[in-house]
Design an enzyme around this catalytic site. Sequence first.
Site: not given
Length: 150
Positions: A40, A48, A67, A109, A131, A142
Amino acid sequence: MVMFLKGIGLLLLFFILGLWLVSPSLTQGNNRERNFLTRHYDSKPKGRDDKYCERIMRQRQLTQPCKDFNTFIHGDYPSIKAVCGDRAGKPYEEGRFRKSNSPFQVTNCEHRGGSTRPPCKYRATPGFRYIVIACEHGLPVHLEKTTIAK
Protein backbone atom coordinates in the site's frame (compact mmCIF):
# COMPACT_ATOMS: atom_id res chain seq x y z
CA MET A 1 30.44 -14.55 46.58
CA VAL A 2 29.03 -17.78 45.07
CA MET A 3 25.46 -16.68 45.95
CA PHE A 4 26.13 -13.31 44.30
CA LEU A 5 27.33 -14.99 41.07
CA LYS A 6 24.34 -17.36 41.12
CA GLY A 7 22.05 -14.32 41.49
CA ILE A 8 23.66 -12.56 38.51
CA GLY A 9 23.52 -15.77 36.48
CA LEU A 10 19.83 -16.15 37.28
CA LEU A 11 19.14 -12.54 36.30
CA LEU A 12 21.08 -13.01 33.07
CA LEU A 13 19.11 -16.16 32.32
CA PHE A 14 15.78 -14.34 32.85
CA PHE A 15 16.99 -11.43 30.69
CA ILE A 16 17.92 -13.75 27.81
CA LEU A 17 14.66 -15.68 28.21
CA GLY A 18 12.75 -12.38 28.11
CA LEU A 19 14.50 -11.32 24.90
CA TRP A 20 13.77 -14.69 23.35
CA LEU A 21 10.05 -14.41 24.18
CA VAL A 22 9.68 -10.77 23.08
CA SER A 23 11.65 -10.84 19.83
CA PRO A 24 9.20 -13.02 17.82
CA SER A 25 6.36 -10.55 18.42
CA LEU A 26 8.56 -7.63 17.37
CA THR A 27 9.68 -9.49 14.26
CA GLN A 28 6.09 -10.37 13.42
CA GLY A 29 5.08 -6.70 13.75
CA ASN A 30 7.93 -5.67 11.48
CA ASN A 31 6.93 -8.33 8.93
CA ARG A 32 3.35 -7.07 8.99
CA GLU A 33 4.60 -3.50 8.59
CA ARG A 34 6.76 -4.55 5.61
CA ASN A 35 3.77 -6.32 4.08
CA PHE A 36 1.68 -3.16 4.53
CA LEU A 37 4.38 -1.05 2.87
CA THR A 38 4.72 -3.49 -0.04
CA ARG A 39 1.00 -3.59 -0.67
CA HIS A 40 0.00 0.00 0.00
CA TYR A 41 2.88 2.50 -0.01
CA ASP A 42 4.56 4.26 -2.91
CA SER A 43 6.20 7.50 -1.85
CA LYS A 44 6.82 9.03 -5.28
CA PRO A 45 4.64 7.52 -7.98
CA LYS A 46 5.64 7.97 -11.59
CA GLY A 47 2.33 8.87 -13.19
CA ARG A 48 -0.91 7.80 -11.59
CA ASP A 49 -2.64 6.38 -14.61
CA ASP A 50 -3.64 2.90 -15.75
CA LYS A 51 -0.08 2.06 -16.81
CA TYR A 52 1.17 3.05 -13.34
CA CYS A 53 -1.27 0.60 -11.73
CA GLU A 54 -0.38 -2.21 -14.12
CA ARG A 55 3.34 -1.67 -13.53
CA ILE A 56 3.29 -1.33 -9.73
CA MET A 57 0.83 -4.17 -9.19
CA ARG A 58 3.15 -6.42 -11.21
CA GLN A 59 6.30 -5.13 -9.43
CA ARG A 60 4.73 -5.68 -6.00
CA GLN A 61 3.66 -9.20 -7.02
CA LEU A 62 -0.05 -8.53 -6.59
CA THR A 63 -0.99 -10.19 -9.87
CA GLN A 64 -0.85 -13.94 -9.10
CA PRO A 65 -3.89 -13.98 -9.52
CA CYS A 66 -4.90 -10.44 -10.48
CA LYS A 67 -5.94 -8.65 -7.29
CA ASP A 68 -9.37 -7.03 -7.71
CA PHE A 69 -8.61 -3.76 -5.92
CA ASN A 70 -5.64 -2.14 -4.20
CA THR A 71 -4.86 1.32 -2.88
CA PHE A 72 -1.42 2.94 -2.85
CA ILE A 73 -0.77 5.77 -0.41
CA HIS A 74 1.68 8.44 -1.54
CA GLY A 75 3.77 10.87 0.48
CA ASP A 76 6.22 10.38 3.31
CA TYR A 77 6.15 7.32 5.55
CA PRO A 78 6.46 9.24 8.87
CA SER A 79 3.11 10.92 8.10
CA ILE A 80 1.43 7.54 7.61
CA LYS A 81 3.05 6.11 10.73
CA ALA A 82 1.90 9.18 12.70
CA VAL A 83 -1.74 8.14 12.10
CA CYS A 84 -1.05 5.40 14.66
CA GLY A 85 -0.67 8.15 17.28
CA ASP A 86 -2.97 10.88 18.56
CA ARG A 87 -1.17 13.69 16.71
CA ALA A 88 -2.27 12.61 13.22
CA GLY A 89 -4.99 10.02 13.81
CA LYS A 90 -8.03 9.24 15.88
CA PRO A 91 -9.75 6.02 16.95
CA TYR A 92 -12.17 4.59 14.41
CA GLU A 93 -14.77 1.81 14.80
CA GLU A 94 -14.50 1.32 18.55
CA GLY A 95 -10.73 1.80 18.52
CA ARG A 96 -9.98 -1.20 16.27
CA PHE A 97 -8.58 1.15 13.63
CA ARG A 98 -7.13 4.64 13.30
CA LYS A 99 -8.43 7.25 10.86
CA SER A 100 -6.10 9.96 9.60
CA ASN A 101 -6.88 13.55 10.59
CA SER A 102 -5.80 14.74 7.15
CA PRO A 103 -6.29 13.29 3.68
CA PHE A 104 -3.46 11.57 1.82
CA GLN A 105 -2.80 11.46 -1.89
CA VAL A 106 -3.76 7.95 -3.03
CA THR A 107 -4.16 5.92 -6.20
CA ASN A 108 -6.79 3.19 -6.35
CA CYS A 109 -6.04 0.39 -8.79
CA GLU A 110 -9.10 -1.61 -9.86
CA HIS A 111 -8.93 -4.75 -11.99
CA ARG A 112 -10.86 -4.15 -15.22
CA GLY A 113 -12.28 -7.65 -15.26
CA GLY A 114 -11.74 -10.52 -17.59
CA SER A 115 -9.13 -13.12 -16.76
CA THR A 116 -7.68 -13.28 -13.28
CA ARG A 117 -4.39 -14.45 -14.77
CA PRO A 118 -1.66 -12.07 -15.96
CA PRO A 119 -1.30 -9.85 -17.79
CA CYS A 120 -3.63 -7.93 -15.49
CA LYS A 121 -5.28 -4.73 -16.67
CA TYR A 122 -6.07 -2.04 -14.13
CA ARG A 123 -7.93 1.25 -14.07
CA ALA A 124 -6.32 3.97 -11.93
CA THR A 125 -8.29 6.49 -9.88
CA PRO A 126 -6.10 9.14 -8.25
CA GLY A 127 -7.40 11.35 -5.47
CA PHE A 128 -7.11 12.56 -1.89
CA ARG A 129 -8.66 10.41 0.81
CA TYR A 130 -8.55 9.81 4.55
CA ILE A 131 -6.93 6.48 5.40
CA VAL A 132 -8.23 3.97 7.96
CA ILE A 133 -5.47 1.67 9.19
CA ALA A 134 -4.75 -0.93 11.85
CA CYS A 135 -1.63 -0.39 13.96
CA GLU A 136 0.49 -2.69 16.12
CA HIS A 137 3.22 -1.37 18.39
CA GLY A 138 2.77 2.08 16.82
CA LEU A 139 3.34 0.75 13.26
CA PRO A 140 0.82 0.57 10.40
CA VAL A 141 0.09 -3.06 9.51
CA HIS A 142 -3.22 -3.06 7.59
CA LEU A 143 -5.13 -0.66 5.33
CA GLU A 144 -8.80 -1.21 6.10
CA LYS A 145 -10.23 1.40 3.72
CA THR A 146 -10.08 4.98 2.59
CA THR A 147 -12.82 7.58 2.85
CA ILE A 148 -13.54 10.57 0.66
CA ALA A 149 -11.89 13.83 1.69
CA LYS A 150 -14.61 16.46 2.13
